[in-house]
Motif scaffolding. Structure first.
Motif: not given
Length: 672
Positions: A72-78, A96-106
């Protein structure tokens, strides 16, 4: 990447070892059970974790036995999609996926768009079993070691869960932010004020606020102010002022007060910068303040100020109201110096080093006698070379009086004394000019016993140049009567060219070389003098009842009183005659044995002389008066570190009171 390869290599090696241990029969093979291992790495060493706006930071989850995980990253990060080329100034094309703050990538690459020293990146993972991960959290500068932290799973409803937040120090891009203030601290709104008119020499306050902005943590370390001309092309601009400041602490205020001392139109540029480091790029920003600063000349005349004076260097000094520019032209013809209406020839006119004075030198300098005459200087105002830095011409002046320098006479002061080495010292109220000793003996006369003695040298004392040392050609003696006179015709002058005032027949106090300490008994009994082995009932004391010199004398009374020196201060040379001199006061009423009473003096505690109280042929000594006593001694051998004992005699059955003062022992130094 090296760490990933190492882990893969380790897993492969363990797998090979496992295969080597199982049976060769395929039916005997059993798949190894699953295991949990938490392991995370990132794109920088753990002890730094620094990044900056418009750059990215990578995290990699290398854990085993993970059932689920996400970042999970801050709202102002990408999030960025890799692979990403190196050395790009802009990474927006890889978002990738602007506005997304959660990623399940390793593996995730996070692009920062806002600086924050406490930027948070969170990791959540669910594991099959309990596990932990130890890493270096930061580097302790004082301890010079890495400080570790441990991420541990906790059991939540039968699952082993980890939630951990990494803190990244993200630097903003430096943005230059100036503030301009008048000297009364009023803020000048440089964004709206198009121009400001200044007078030559005016000052403004400039402060760099770049590092103090609440919405920007670019943290610049260096501030540079530059005042320049208005050309659009910076390479064509002329800088009239440039100064760089370096902050010690990032929150330090950087303030510069700039003096505008060149005519024209200018702008002021601020450059704020942060230096490149191992992890951060150079970041700087230049802000050219849009306000135009116009500097005009002062609206007061450029003229003389104060009195015109002659210095002790024969220079006429004219003070100017503002600094003059440097000039090389000969401007002497524009000036006139007159003494009682008679023009003097001017040799040169120059400015002093900072341009605040004109220095006029004459071919034939003024003399002290000119002080009683009308001495003036004039300037016609016609020379274009004499102008101020703000380009005002020096205005004319007419018949300004010149204060002629008259040196202060050097007066003799203090006693004239002879030193042990026969040097005669004479003091004055002013230090002597070392350059004036061209004929130092001229004007001096020394009489020894009313006979003129030749002078060998006259020199300034090395420790105090207000003292002259005079050495005669021939030897002098303590019994000589020496006087010194000066007729005022010599070459020696004081600093400031003051002549030595004549004097006559100053008597020299001759060197005595007295070996007795506290000859006048002004101290305390026990310091330099002590009571010896006196008889019972004797009195030995320092008394104020009588005194020849000073306030005290030594009082000896009744029954074998003994007074002795202390410290072993007496040194005698074999065959040399010494004088023992002192003053004695016999109180009336004392029992005196005719032709017997006297002062027994053991001058080395073993050898004695006895000056009698009575004069030769006079059986009764004088009482209630101070008498001078002198006796000679000539030791037969060297005798060093000795003391003296004084005792009135006879010693028993006699009542008396005797006072002693001014007790001295010195070599007999009489002219043969």
């Amino acid at each position: 990447m090296k760490k990933i390869k190492y882990i893969i290599k380790t897993i492969f090696t363990l797998s090979v070892l496992a295969l080597m241990l199982i049976s060769c029969d395929d039916d005997d093979y059993e798949a190894p059970g699953s295991f949990s291992d938490l392991s995370i790495t990132w794109s920088q060493t753990a002890s730094t974790k620094e990044s900056e706006v418009n750059r990215f930071f990578s995290f990699m989850d290398l854990s085993a036995g993970v059932e689920e995980s996400f970042w999970k990253i801050p709202d102002n990060a990408f999030f960025l999609e890799g692979p990403i080329p190196n050395n790009l100034d802009n990474h927006d094309a890889y978002i990738i996926n602007p506005g997304t703050t959660i990623s399940t990538d390793k593996t995730v690459h996070v692009l920062w768009k806002k600086g924050d020293s406490l930027t948070e990146v969170s990791y959540h993972g669910v594991f099959e079993d309990s596990t932990s991960f130890v890493f270096n959290k930061y580097y302790d500068i004082e301890l010079k070691t890495d400080v570790t932290d441990t991420i541990r799973t906790i059991n939540v409803d039968g699952k082993w869960v980890v939630d951990y937040t990494f803190i990244i120090d993200v630097y903003d891009t430096v943005v230059a932010v100036p503030e301009v203030r008048y000297m009364d601290e009023t803020v000048l709104d440089h964004k709206t004020v198009e121009s400001v008119t200044l007078t030559y020499g005016d000052q403004l306050i400039f402060e760099d606020l770049s590092g103090l902005q609440p919405d920007n943590i670019g943290r610049p370390e260096t501030t540079k102010w530059r005042v320049h001309t208005l050309e659009t092309d910076s390479t064509q601009q002329t800088s009239i002022y440039s100064k760089t400041f370096t902050r010690v602490e990032l929150k330090d205020r950087v303030i510069d007060t700039i003096t505008f001392n060149k005519l024209g139109d200018y702008r002021v540029e601020l450059k704020a910068s942060r230096a490149r480091t191992e992890k951060l790029k150079l970041s700087d920003d230049i802000y050219d303040i849009p306000t135009i600063f116009t500097v005009l000349p002062l609206d007061v005349p450029l003229t003389y100020t104060g009195d015109v004076v002659e210095s002790n260097a024969d220079e006429i000094i004219v003070s100017i109201s503002h600094k003059l520019q440097t000039f090389t032209e000969n401007v002497s013809s524009n000036f006139i110096v007159e003494v009682d209406g008679v023009e003097k020839t001017i040799e040169s006119v120059v400015r002093n080093s900072n341009g605040t004075k004109l220095i006029i030198t004459l071919e034939n300098p003024l003399v002290p006698a000119d002080a009683s005459k009308a001495v003036t200087i004039s300037y016609d105002g016609e020379n274009a070379a004499l102008l101020s830095f703000d380009e005002r011409l020096l205005e004319a002046f007419d018949n300004l009086p010149i204060e002629v320098y008259v040196p202060t006479p050097v007066e003799q002061q203090g006693d004239v004394v002879e030193l042990e080495d026969q040097t005669i010292q004479i003091g004055f109220d002013t230090e002597m000019d070392p350059n004036s000793f061209t004929d130092p003996t001229s004007g001096f006369e020394v009489l020894v016993n009313n006979v003129v003695f030749p002078i060998a040298t006259v020199s300034a004392d090395s420790a105090d140049s207000s003292i002259l040392n005079i050495v005669l050609t021939d030897q002098i003696y303590r019994t000589d009567v020496i006087t010194i006179s000066y007729d005022g015709t010599g070459s020696i002058y004081g600093l400031g060219d003051g002549a030595v005032t004549p004097f006559s027949n100053l008597t020299v106090t001759m060197y005595e070389g007295n070996m007795i300490l506290d000859s006048s008994f002004e101290g305390t009994l026990g310091d330099n003098w002590k009571e010896g082995a006196s008889g019972s009932g004797a009195v030995v004391e320092f008394s104020t009842e009588q005194a020849f010199d000073g306030l005290q004398s030594a009082k000896l009374e009744d029954s074998k009183p003994r007074l002795e020196t202390v410290g072993g201060v007496l040194n005698y040379e074999a065959g040399v005659t010494y004088l023992i001199t002192y003053r004695r006061y016999i109180a009336s009423g004392s029992d005196i044995q005719e032709n017997v009473s006297g002062d027994k003096i053991w001058y080395d505690l073993s050898t004695a002389v006895t000056p009698r109280w009575q004069a030769l042929g006079d059986p009764v000594p004088a009482t209630d008066t101070w008498e001078y006593v002198e006796v000679e001694i000539t030791p037969g051998s060297d005798s060093m570190g000795k003391n003296l004992r004084l005792q009135p005699v006879p010693t028993s059955g006699v009542d008396f009171v005797v006072y002693y003062d001014d007790f001295r022992i010195f070599k007999k130094d009489a002219r043969p």
